[in-house]
Scaffold this motif. Sequence first.
Motif, PDB file in Angstrom:
ATOM      1  N   THR A  54      17.164  16.885 124.164  1.00 15.75           N
ATOM      2  CA  THR A  54      16.827  15.848 123.186  1.00 15.75           C
ATOM      3  C   THR A  54      17.634  16.022 121.911  1.00 15.75           C
ATOM      4  OG1 THR A  54      14.655  15.575 124.132  1.00 15.75           O
ATOM      5  CG2 THR A  54      14.929  14.842 121.854  1.00 15.75           C
ATOM      6  N   PRO A  56      17.895  14.739 118.200  1.00 16.08           N
ATOM      7  CA  PRO A  56      17.549  14.005 116.980  1.00 16.08           C
ATOM      8  C   PRO A  56      18.847  13.743 116.202  1.00 16.08           C
ATOM      9  CG  PRO A  56      16.116  15.921 117.288  1.00 16.08           C
ATOM     10  CD  PRO A  56      17.280  16.073 118.226  1.00 16.08           C
ATOM     11  N   GLU A  78      17.262  12.403 125.802  1.00 13.61           N
ATOM     12  CA  GLU A  78      16.518  11.614 124.818  1.00 13.61           C
ATOM     13  C   GLU A  78      17.210  11.627 123.450  1.00 13.61           C
ATOM     14  OE1 GLU A  78      12.280  12.377 124.590  1.00 13.61           O
ATOM     15  OE2 GLU A  78      12.064  11.160 122.776  1.00 13.61           O
ATOM     16  N   ALA A  80      16.350  10.981 119.397  1.00 12.09           N
ATOM     17  CA  ALA A  80      15.256  10.865 118.438  1.00 12.09           C
ATOM     18  C   ALA A  80      15.839  10.586 117.056  1.00 12.09           C
ATOM     19  CB  ALA A  80      14.432  12.148 118.422  1.00 12.09           C
ATOM     20  N   ILE A 115      13.243   4.610 120.261  1.00 15.66           N
ATOM     21  CA  ILE A 115      12.982   5.917 119.639  1.00 15.66           C
ATOM     22  C   ILE A 115      11.487   6.219 119.670  1.00 15.66           C
ATOM     23  CG2 ILE A 115      13.069   7.209 117.464  1.00 15.66           C
ATOM     24  CD1 ILE A 115      15.831   6.848 118.617  1.00 15.66           C
ATOM     25  N   GLY A 117      10.524   9.711 118.970  1.00 16.26           N
ATOM     26  CA  GLY A 117      10.322  10.987 118.290  1.00 16.26           C
ATOM     27  C   GLY A 117      11.123  11.118 117.016  1.00 16.26           C
ATOM     28  N   LEU A 138       6.143   5.909 116.640  1.00 13.69           N
ATOM     29  CA  LEU A 138       6.549   7.228 117.129  1.00 13.69           C
ATOM     30  C   LEU A 138       5.380   7.919 117.826  1.00 13.69           C
ATOM     31  CD1 LEU A 138       8.496   8.326 113.934  1.00 13.69           C
ATOM     32  CD2 LEU A 138       9.504   7.656 116.114  1.00 13.69           C
ATOM     33  N   THR A 246       9.204  13.138 124.888  1.00 15.60           N
ATOM     34  CA  THR A 246       8.482  11.903 125.209  1.00 15.60           C
ATOM     35  C   THR A 246       7.804  12.008 126.572  1.00 15.60           C
ATOM     36  OG1 THR A 246       9.876  10.521 123.812  1.00 15.60           O
ATOM     37  CG2 THR A 246       8.759   9.419 125.637  1.00 15.60           C
ATOM     38  N   THR A 269      16.056  20.996 122.274  1.00 12.97           N
ATOM     39  CA  THR A 269      16.467  19.951 121.347  1.00 12.97           C
ATOM     40  C   THR A 269      17.585  20.486 120.455  1.00 12.97           C
ATOM     41  OG1 THR A 269      15.023  20.542 119.487  1.00 12.97           O
ATOM     42  CG2 THR A 269      14.039  19.212 121.225  1.00 12.97           C
TER      43      THR A 269
END
Length: 290
Positions: A54, A56, A78, A80, A115, A117, A138, A246, A269
């Motif tokens: 993930t 971000p 993912e 974020a 999105i 997260g 979120l 998620t 992440t």
Amino acid sequence: MVETLSKYIGQIRKRWGLRAPRQLYRMLKLHQTAFDTILENMFATLEEVSGLFTFPIVASIAKMKPELVRLIESEGHEVASHGYNHVRYPTISAHARRQDLLRSLQVFKKIGIEISGFRAPYDNYTDDMPELLEQTNLIWDGGFGYRPEHRERTHFFHVEIDGQESNVSYIPLNMWSDDYMIDRKGMEPKIISRVLKREMTKIAPTEGVIMFDLHPIRMGQKKYVGCFKEVIEHANSIGGWCTTPTEAVKYWNTHSKWKGDSKFCLLLTGDIDNWVFSDYLRRVLWRRRG
Ligand SMILES: [Zn+2]
């Protein structure tokens, strides 16, 4: 050029003190690898062991290379929100925090990415931020759980808002990040893998969740990317489920256990703050002016 560079160094020195020139040089060196290559390295390694990751991403950066953001999602990983600007939220007003968060969500929507997260820049939150997050769509947050009182938790948790439990699930964030291990401790890949495996082995008996923040700019380099393979293989061997937040939050909320009766959940992440070195310099300058 020399004058501009010395101005930059001056700005950064204010922020990091004597460590400034070294940090600047480190980032310059890391950014010699194109971000496309960093992502390719990561996708290839993660695919070998069917691991999900993930990212971000700072939205003002995301919109400069939307194709890379879409590529991440199309590879099954993912994306974020990591805010719109990479600012410390406690240093700006409540109104500005709200603007920054909502603006970031708008950017991703425009790019065509859903999105679910969020992680605040520098894992730096104000106490009232859960209220703000609650007003969005979120479902998870991956930075509030870095606070010392939450870091050692082993399960998702909720925050009390006006006497009620938050809808947003908060995820504890492990303290062993790549910047701590590499920049601060000077650890080699072998040691990094060992530390991450040790932390997972500790969490496994709790049947809980463990989340690491491993920035692509460092961990996606050829030298370090193999750590992901070792970590995921180890997770698999001790009954871990390596997925996205998620997927994990949705599954946990419905079943109160992990998919396939996995013993614990591993969430890998890593924030993307900049694509290129000049993004990094611009941000540092902007911060000092703002
Ligand atoms: Zn960041």
